[in-house]
Design an enzyme around this catalytic site. Structure first.
Site, PDB file in Angstrom:
ATOM      1  N   SER D  50       0.838  -1.201   0.000  1.00 15.47           N
ATOM      2  CA  SER D  50       0.000   0.000   0.000  1.00 15.47           C
ATOM      3  C   SER D  50       0.870   1.247   0.000  1.00 15.47           C
ATOM      4  O   SER D  50       0.569   2.224  -0.685  1.00 15.47           O
ATOM      5  CB  SER D  50      -0.896   0.014   1.244  1.00 15.47           C
ATOM      6  OG  SER D  50      -1.662  -1.166   1.305  1.00 15.47           O
ATOM      7  N   ASN D  51       1.957   1.221   0.762  1.00 13.20           N
ATOM      8  CA  ASN D  51       2.848   2.375   0.818  1.00 13.20           C
ATOM      9  C   ASN D  51       3.675   2.533  -0.448  1.00 13.20           C
ATOM     10  O   ASN D  51       4.284   3.567  -0.671  1.00 13.20           O
ATOM     11  CB  ASN D  51       3.765   2.277   2.040  1.00 13.20           C
ATOM     12  CG  ASN D  51       3.004   2.530   3.311  1.00 13.20           C
ATOM     13  OD1 ASN D  51       2.597   3.651   3.571  1.00 13.20           O
ATOM     14  ND2 ASN D  51       2.760   1.491   4.084  1.00 13.20           N
ATOM     15  N   LYS D 169       0.415 -10.619   7.393  1.00 14.45           N
ATOM     16  CA  LYS D 169       0.594  -9.227   7.803  1.00 14.45           C
ATOM     17  C   LYS D 169      -0.775  -8.715   8.153  1.00 14.45           C
ATOM     18  O   LYS D 169      -1.692  -8.721   7.323  1.00 14.45           O
ATOM     19  CB  LYS D 169       1.180  -8.379   6.668  1.00 14.45           C
ATOM     20  CG  LYS D 169       1.143  -6.878   7.020  1.00 14.45           C
ATOM     21  CD  LYS D 169       1.523  -5.935   5.894  1.00 14.45           C
ATOM     22  CE  LYS D 169       1.325  -4.497   6.351  1.00 14.45           C
ATOM     23  NZ  LYS D 169       1.630  -3.508   5.296  1.00 14.45           N
ATOM     24  N   SER D 171      -3.012  -5.518   9.429  1.00 15.31           N
ATOM     25  CA  SER D 171      -3.068  -4.080   9.684  1.00 15.31           C
ATOM     26  C   SER D 171      -4.340  -3.670  10.397  1.00 15.31           C
ATOM     27  O   SER D 171      -4.608  -2.485  10.534  1.00 15.31           O
ATOM     28  CB  SER D 171      -2.961  -3.310   8.359  1.00 15.31           C
ATOM     29  OG  SER D 171      -1.724  -3.577   7.738  1.00 15.31           O
TER      30      SER D 171
END
Lengths: 308, 308, 308, 308
Positions: D50-51, D169, D171
């Site tokens: 996403s980053n 992962k 979030s």
């Protein structure tokens, strides 16, 4: 907060309200349960919380419950009473009444009916007005799953500056937010995890205990996590924490108060019926709950009478 | 529902509760407002609704409001009283009390605190228990913005089969759902739009009227939409509907009861203060509200005293 | 928008993309379907929409679909192509490509991945950049159920002022909002209902038609509602509208594209498989869908071959 | 997972994609950044997350980024590439392509456009199909803030049984859920915190590291928390954790990628512009960000060049 007041630190079960077969409050059953909880290393109890079916009680019932709770709880342990109502004036009146009935702290939910209007400004005025008028210290109660309102970290940190607002019970499970509040509110502000599902993570970022539905039926395990963490034994604490996740979910998010009361009966406490509109668990749910308690070693069928 | 009961059809303002400067209920102001509303072609009024700040009132206040509302409302118009509380037994008790105080219908919000447990099964038992015990017909009240619970079309259609459940006030604005309920619940089940913002669309799929905050300050426009639709003049109805969207949003979703009370004062009614935690509009909001009312032609500055 | 461009008014099916047994696009099946739709009084079609599984197609597939759609659709009917992608530059590139392939209008979803950053300012710049660069008129596409973003009425009314943004497909179902947009955006801005579930209510507040999944399998009923409304026969329009609610829910909210494709097969169109991760309906769902279509008189078992 | 593969444990920055003034990918800037990150005790990097603005990149750009990332990252450190797309077949194709380009792990977001259809059954088939076809181990990526889909603990625990699905992962920040997954998925399943805001709490319930936007600009602090926790020094770890909450919020939830890139420029890395529709921070936001970085001691104005 005077020195004579019990400390807001450690594990507090938010105790259910026992009803008799006719649906009325059963104070004798409550006293019996309190006697059992007194044997564990708990820091006190919460009465009139979500698990106490507070929204289903009338005011006279509430005050009798506080009186009984105070009488049947050791003096050095805190009795925290839920007093949040929709109007500021009714919240103040109830807070004063529970203080007169012996409560040590008031646990105050935000007003939530007019959700769209509950800005930080509105909520801050409300909580400050309650704290100003309260003869006992106020603990903020963030419970978005029930209220639909998630108190902001900014608001909580701001309210922490009020001399009569001493802590927070947070049931949102957002530990990033708890860490932020811990950093901003000052170390005297007491953060309590609102569910056993995230007790250890909350402690890791500065919480000093928890108000945990699970502590009603697994007081030893909950106090163990708290103690092991304080002793620096994270690995053992984690194993207990992980083991408590399934039973905690069962008596909170999944099935709520009806499951908590059923589990209390299973371990020998006085649970009794829930008050409508709540419905008791059906047979399949009870069977699954029973298995979960055994799996988590909260219930040990063969030596149940002996150990509990 | 006996023949002597006023009909559940047309436009009903959910009336605000006037408070005096000390924050107490002002029954004289209420009667004065009711006199003004009586001059319009309204079908009745709703007392103890969201706009009546019902959650901020105690029971004695509620009953006095119903009594005054019944006395000051023409006999052939319905007085509908909000009675939904969190517990089934308290809801039944209040419903009986408002019936004794003169209410024609009970408008019943679902219990909502234990959101995760409010399955259709739980809600159906609750509403049936209330309807069984109620001496007056029950109207379901779907208000997800305040309760966090959106009654399902299935549940509503099912409850419509109960002999003492006669209608629905829906504030969700989901007209697709209203159409479905209209198709499934039977044509005797009365659907009322819960906001003027979607009155005409709701009528297009079978609603027979509305409980509209805006009807407190724009009764003529609201009854016009209803009448024009019945006459088949959709184009004129639409023009009025579109004109009402901004003022309706102002007194509902945007600013709520504080704006409704401020608008009442602007048109010459007795609005008065809101009860905390609600806060009054600030000056900028009041100015914008004033402009919106003028723009919508609800307020006509130069001949305001003459026409209102 | 030149005079030669088909009008953005009336009923448009958002056509599914047929795949063959190997999972590749089947243009012959598409042309066959388009031939059937051409027999009804539809205003055009939407290709590359949600029902076209656009997010599951690659760019080459998309352009072949537009070309085929344009070729197999009568010239006086609009071919509207979905072109919204996450980046502004990719959206512009695809919009130009579909224009070159023959599309008359571009239907543009908002970027939605970075939800928290999609302020009105960001979205306005994006849509204006796309509209500035697009050789064909742009239709905004509000689809919160898929994107998680609900375009505000303010933003839409503001964008309506752009010379190359000519309309809105709204699938939110908030008719109060549609009324507001109708009032603010100017009468040349074309509002299209995004679901048959609220077609009639949307028309009542100013919509001029709809992009309706249901129109793929019930084109006559959908165009009937539109025509009856225009003729002022609300009562008959309402009966058709109510009858369409269950089948519409089945092919949209409940079961989506897999149900739409299954229903197409049931009425004799070329539906074919869905592309994974989408899964086809299971047998119980297919049976229920079949019953719903019969109940709604979209499918008439005995004379199915003859009429469809 | 063969022994030659770098381990999925420790801190991984999800690296931004540098663009040049013309808006194209700047691989030289990327390599420069990777050189700086190589000096810290990081376990590897995530590219195309996403980053990394992955949803704004085309496929050719993606593969060049993976190649450069692999070349410029030490061999014993993992290169994890984001490959989740809406269709199963496109996800498989991209996963194979990044593996060929040198990625060690694929980080796979769930398909999310058809939210209402993404049941656990659908998602399980999708992830299993991808894992079956992938030449490299798969890491599940739960990112509800962007996808609108929160992978269930049941689904994750079930998928953990697949031989080629090696970690998660997360979030969401729900550490209660992470604890449950840790308990159910087996100790070989690697849980990585998806945000520095809850790194320490996640470690407390069994996570082995994190994929942290903040690690791009504060790699030492992030690896310190991980190391201190492993050493049993919770109190020091907590102080760093608390200090990181404000800067982490700034570059994630509050302002996202535009803030992360701005912060990179402030500390001397190559951030560069964001790709539209994303907009750069305005001046006020940049000033506030600067203050936050100084306050958190990530940026030390006077000796900035010397230390970074």
């Amino acid at each position: 907060m005077g020195t004579e007041v019990p400390r807001l630190e450690g594990i507090f079960p938010p105790i259910p309200t026992p009803f008799d077969a006719g649906g009325d409050v059963d104070l004798a059953a409550l006293a019996e349960n309190l006697g059992w909880w007194s044997r564990f290393d708990l820091a006190g109890i919460v009465v009139l919380g979500s698990n106490g079916e507070a929204v289903l009680l009338d005011e006279a019932e509430k005050l009798r419950l506080v009186e009984t709770a105070r009488t049947a709880t050791p003096e050095d342990r805190a009795v925290i009473a839920g007093t949040g109502l929709q109007s500021t004036r009714a919240t103040i009146a109830l807070t004063r009444a529970v203080a007169a009935a012996g409560a040590d702290f008031a646990l105050v939910l935000p007003p939530s009916y007019y959700k769209g209007l509950m800005t930080d400004v509105v909520l801050e005025r409300h909580f400050r007005a309650v704290a100003d008028a309260s003869p006992i210290p106020v603990v903020l109660y963030n419970m978005p799953a029930c209220t639909g309102i998630d108190l902001s970290a900014e608001l909580i940190a701001d309210l922490a500056g009020h001399g009569n607002i001493v802590g927070l019970k947070d049931s949102s499970g957002s530990v990033a937010k708890l860490g932020r509040i811990y950093g901003e509110a000052g170390r005297d502000f007491r953060i309590l995890a609102g569910s056993a599902g995230f007790l250890l993570p909350a402690l890791s970022v500065g919480a000093v205990g928890g108000v945990l539905a699970l502590a009603n039926i697994a007081p030893k395990e909950c106090t163990d996590i708290h103690r092991l963490f304080a002793e620096g034994d994270i690995n053992t604490a984690r194993e207990t924490q992980i083991r408590m996740i399934a039973p905690n979910a069962a008596v909170t998010r999944r099935w709520g108060v009806p499951a908590l009361k059923a589990a209390m009966e299973m371990i020998g406490l006085r649970g009794g019926p829930v008050r409508p509109p709540l419905l008791p668990l059906d047979d399949a749910q009870r069977d699954e709950l029973h298995s979960i308690l055994i799996e988590a070693r909260i219930l040990e069928p063969k030596k149940k009478e002996a150990t509990r």
